[in-house]
Design a protein around this motif. Structure first.
Motif, mmCIF file in Angstrom:
data_model
loop_
_atom_site.group_PDB
_atom_site.id
_atom_site.type_symbol
_atom_site.label_atom_id
_atom_site.label_comp_id
_atom_site.label_asym_id
_atom_site.label_seq_id
_atom_site.Cartn_x
_atom_site.Cartn_y
_atom_site.Cartn_z
ATOM 1 N N ARG A 1 -12.501 -3.459 -2.896
ATOM 2 C CA ARG A 1 -11.460 -3.336 -3.921
ATOM 3 C C ARG A 1 -12.052 -3.376 -5.330
ATOM 4 N NH1 ARG A 1 -5.876 -4.293 -2.807
ATOM 5 N NH2 ARG A 1 -4.670 -3.618 -4.608
ATOM 6 N N ARG B 1 0.842 -1.197 0.000
ATOM 7 C CA ARG B 1 0.000 0.000 0.000
ATOM 8 C C ARG B 1 0.874 1.242 0.000
ATOM 9 N NH1 ARG B 1 -3.624 -1.781 5.235
ATOM 10 N NH2 ARG B 1 -4.897 -3.360 4.211
ATOM 11 N N ASN C 1 -10.104 -1.731 1.244
ATOM 12 C CA ASN C 1 -9.727 -2.972 0.573
ATOM 13 C C ASN C 1 -10.885 -3.957 0.474
ATOM 14 O OD1 ASN C 1 -7.500 -4.492 -0.660
ATOM 15 N ND2 ASN C 1 -7.805 -5.912 1.056
ATOM 16 N N LEU D 1 -2.194 -0.951 -3.497
ATOM 17 C CA LEU D 1 -3.386 -0.162 -3.217
ATOM 18 C C LEU D 1 -2.920 1.250 -2.899
ATOM 19 C CD1 LEU D 1 -6.448 -0.002 -2.690
ATOM 20 C CD2 LEU D 1 -5.987 -0.755 -0.340
ATOM 21 N N THR E 1 -6.182 0.947 -7.503
ATOM 22 C CA THR E 1 -5.093 -0.014 -7.592
ATOM 23 C C THR E 1 -4.114 0.509 -8.636
ATOM 24 O OG1 THR E 1 -6.503 -1.887 -7.009
ATOM 25 C CG2 THR E 1 -4.465 -2.381 -8.158
#
Length: 797
Positions: free
Chosen positions: A322, A163, A319, A215, A205
């Protein structure tokens, strides 16, 4: 429908299961070492008090969480407050003091090398392990870096991160940076326009050209968006603290709902992230009470639940949605600002030399188990110089002279003293012959098996002709030094902002010079001097029969408020630029936002058009900036001395307050060549063997050391693979070997260390966390390189 994990996270944070909108206030440090003050001055003036207050507030409410973005000042606090070790460690291991990176600082990711950046994560993580902190951050937060490498996902994956978050990207509006209103932003064709207007998202993403993914979150409204939650005025930033506290329900309601409106316009999930914490801003005193009151009084009406949490809490929640986030491929977060690419060239040169010497010292000390302990303070200092206000050169002279230059100069001297003497030096190649040369009037003609070059004294010592295979490759005098007057400064070039300028003033090709010629055993050196505004610039060219490339050196200091460019004009045009950035090789357009567009580069740049035409390649030993001039000429910046961003001739830019004058002379080393048909891959421009560096080690010592390093590792691969590190493991057992391959074909790379009997190997990340075992057959380690960077742990005897 919410997932079970999402419900668990909500319950842990005290968020109602049915809250339709959740606004997360993440309070964080942003403490810049050695920006406008030295790190010691910042610590005494702000950091000690900031952390004292944070600990007090954390003790008052067990729900409260405070984030620290890097290890540098946290370590200073730890070292100077031993009585608080138990308290601090307990809070860290509870996750209430939360690290949003393991880096020593928040680094610039355009100017340091990959190895410097990966070591940054390792050195900070090792300190956390050393004090007993159990955190292994998954997120690397680039709060205030001025753009990022387009291969940031590759770098982060290589270090074990999944991330990231950043603020400053090309084309975005940031208060105090321009004498323009926000309506002129985002700039057309920029990343900010793409994320903010086309995709309408802050969360996505990010997949880079290598296929690596993270991410990602973008702070579209700055990294201190929530600072004024309980205050009226202009700012709580220490440079302009114009505010009065106000915790009234009316003001808090107004602030919360204004922030939520801003963030909702770019939200793809029920969650919004509001960072609190501009530079050295103290924690908000009664933050938890303020948030509780809003939830009790306003949530039933607004449907907005507010909570204090961390960036990682936010990522955990996002997340779970996502699939709602866009996939952004090949994001290019540059150019944000471009002046810092080449500001203070001497600083950048010695930073890269210091890294080279540390890595070399480790490799030459494989039989010394004490080497890691001996080099520990040196690596801390080196990785601290990755900081986005140090390697960039964006500190004032007082800070540069007090800390930045001394750190690196002392490190260079110390590592040079420790460098072991190699057993023998390399002999001069038996087949080496000198180029043929003669003078005709004011022209010097040099011939090698690869080319015939004419240098003209009348044209300032420039290359007036470069014949390869019977064809002229230049359309104008080249290797020309061009002086630009500019209103830019340490961060920005003069043409980047309204009211600024960048004007070509003089060229070496307009100033006759006298050239001197020196023959050595292996090469021919041609030297000339040019004077721009009282500053003498020495330019050398080095010709060898054994190399189709021509080496060059530019030594001197640019005059104040001036950039000196090196310009080439090939006989063919180009429409594409390829260059190395940390993590890979990127192709960039000729123009983006600014004209000309100066791009950050390391190692090489290749200007070309298509597979059927020749190209022009240039390689350097330190980072700089490169630009195309309408697809005809290409120029890069060896020397720059732009002192302060000034608009309309006299107005300073609030966000760029530092002034700096380049005191040191610097030698910029480079090489150039005409490439055959094809791109950088077909011409193997990433391969080693340029051997341009002429630093503190003598030539014979350097050649002998290079020979010794080459004998350490044997590699079987169809494409070029380089060793960027070989050392004793810092975490765990054995040795650590790091490989880099900018081109991958899917086949495993085979590696052997002839001096070590390797019987076990693991793939690991740069923080030396093991990932998977590797096959070892007859001493050869089989490495499936899916990304350009691979780190191996080796066990043997």
């Amino acid at each position: 429908m919410a997932t079970d994990l999402e419900m668990t996270i909500r319950q842990h944070l005290g968020i109602p299961a049915d809250a339709p909108q959740v606004l997360i206030f993440a309070e964080s440090s942003h403490w810049d070492p050695n920006w406008l003050l030295t790190s010691e001055e910042y610590y005494k003036k702000y950091v000690q008090n900031n952390l004292d207050q944070a600990l007090h507030l954390l003790a008052a409410d067990e729900r409260r969480r405070y984030s620290v973005e890097c290890a540098f000042f946290l370590r200073m606090y730890w070292d100077r407050n031993p009585a608080r070790h138990e308290e601090l460690l307990s809070l860290m291991n509870q996750g209430r003091i939360w690290m949003t990176s393991s880096g020593v600082t928040t680094a610039d990711t355009l100017l340091p090398t990959e190895e410097a950046l990966l070591r940054d994560f390792l050195v900070g993580q090792e300190w956390l392990r050393e004090i007993g902190a159990r955190q292994v951050p998954r997120t690397a937060y680039y709060t205030d870096s001025f753009g990022c490498t387009p291969f940031l996902p590759t770098l982060l994956n290589a270090a074990g991160f999944s991330r990231t978050a950043f603020t400053r990207i090309d084309g975005m509006y940031f208060i105090g940076c321009d004498f323009e209103t926000a309506k002129n932003f985002p700039r057309p064709g920029s990343s900010a326009e793409y994320l903010g207007k086309t995709l309408k998202t802050q969360d996505f993403t990010w997949r880079d050209p290598n296929g690596a993914e993270v991410l990602c979150h973008w702070n579209a409204f700055n990294y201190g968006q929530g600072d004024m939650l309980t205050a009226r005025g202009l700012s709580k930033v220490y440079l302009a603290p114009y505010y009065i506290p106000d915790q009234s329900a009316r003001l808090v309601r107004k602030r919360v709902e204004q922030i939520n409106r801003q963030l909702s316009s770019l939200a793809k999930t029920p969650y919004r992230f509001c960072p609190i914490g501009f530079d050295f801003t103290a924690p908000i005193p009664e933050l938890m009470d303020v948030l509780d009151r809003y939830n009790e009084q306003e949530y039933p009406r607004s449907g907005i639940w507010v909570v204090n949490a961390t960036l990682d809490d936010y990522f955990d929640l996002v997340n779970e949605h996502r699939e709602a986030l866009p996939l952004v491929e090949n994001l290019e977060p540059n150019p944000y600002w471009t002046g810092f690419y080449s500001a203070r060239p001497y600083l950048k040169k010695i930073a890269h030399q210091a890294l080279d010497q540390l890595v070399t010292l480790e490799r030459l000390s494989l039989e010394d188990p004490s080497i890691n302990d001996r080099l520990k303070p040196d690596w801390w200092k080196l990785t601290a110089t990755n900081h986005h206000d140090l390697i960039t050169g964006t500190s004032p002279d007082t800070v540069m002279d007090a800390e930045s230059y001394p750190w690196l100069e002392e490190l260079l001297a110390k590592t040079a003293q420790q460098m072991p003497q190699p057993a023998a030096s390399s002999p001069t190649p038996a087949d080496c012959s000198l180029p043929e040369w003669y003078k005709r009037d004011d022209e010097l003609i040099i011939t090698t098996p690869h080319y015939r070059v004419t240098l003209s004294e009348r044209l300032g010592g420039c290359i007036s002709s470069w014949i390869i295979n019977g064809k002229e490759t230049l359309s104008q005098p080249s290797n020309d030094l061009v002086s630009y007057a500019e209103s830019g400064g340490l961060w920005r070039m003069g043409h980047e902002f309204k009211g600024g300028y960048l004007r070509e003033m003089a060229k070496a090709s307009q100033i006759p010079v006298q050239l001197s010629i020196v023959e050595s055993q292996t090469s021919l050196r041609v030297r000339g001097e040019i004077v721009f505004d009282g500053e003498t610039i020495v330019r050398e060219l080095i010709f060898s029969c054994n190399d189709p490339r021509i080496r060059g050196k530019v030594t001197g200091r640019a005059p104040a408020r001036t950039s000196i460019m090196l310009r080439f004009t090939p006989a063919f045009s180009h429409s594409r630029l390829q260059m190395v950035q940390p993590g890979g090789v990127i192709e960039r357009p000729l123009v983006k936002i600014y004209k000309p567009t100066y791009w950050p580069m390391q190692n090489f740049v290749h200007a070309w058009t298509d597979e059927e035409q020749p190209g022009f390649a240039m390689l350097t030993t330190q980072p700089t900036a490169v630009a195309s001039l309408d697809g005809q000429s290409i120029e890069w910046i060896p020397l720059r001395n732009a002192t302060h961003e000034t608009a309309f001739g006299f107005i300073g830019i609030p966000a760029n307050p530092a002034t700096g004058f380049e005191k040191q002379s610097c030698t910029f080393e480079y090489a150039f060549s005409i490439t055959a048909k094809g791109s950088w891959q077909e011409n193997a421009l990433e391969s080693g063997g340029w051997q341009l560096v002429e630093n503190t080690r003598s030539l014979s010592q350097r050649e002998a050391i290079n020979q010794q390093l080459q004998q350490q590792v044997s590699i079987k691969a169809d494409l070029p693979v380089n060793v960027t590190a070989l050392k004793h493991a810092h975490h765990g057992q054995g040795w650590i070997l790091r490989l880099r391959a900018y081109r991958l074909d899917g086949d495993p790379v085979q590696v052997m260390l002839p001096s070590l009997r390797i019987h076990q190997a693991w793939l690991c990340d740069a923080r030396e966390q093991d990932i998977a075992p590797l096959e070892v057959i007859d001493g050869w380690i089989h490495v499936p390189m899916k990304l350009p960077l691979a780190t191996l742990r080796l066990l043997g005897d």
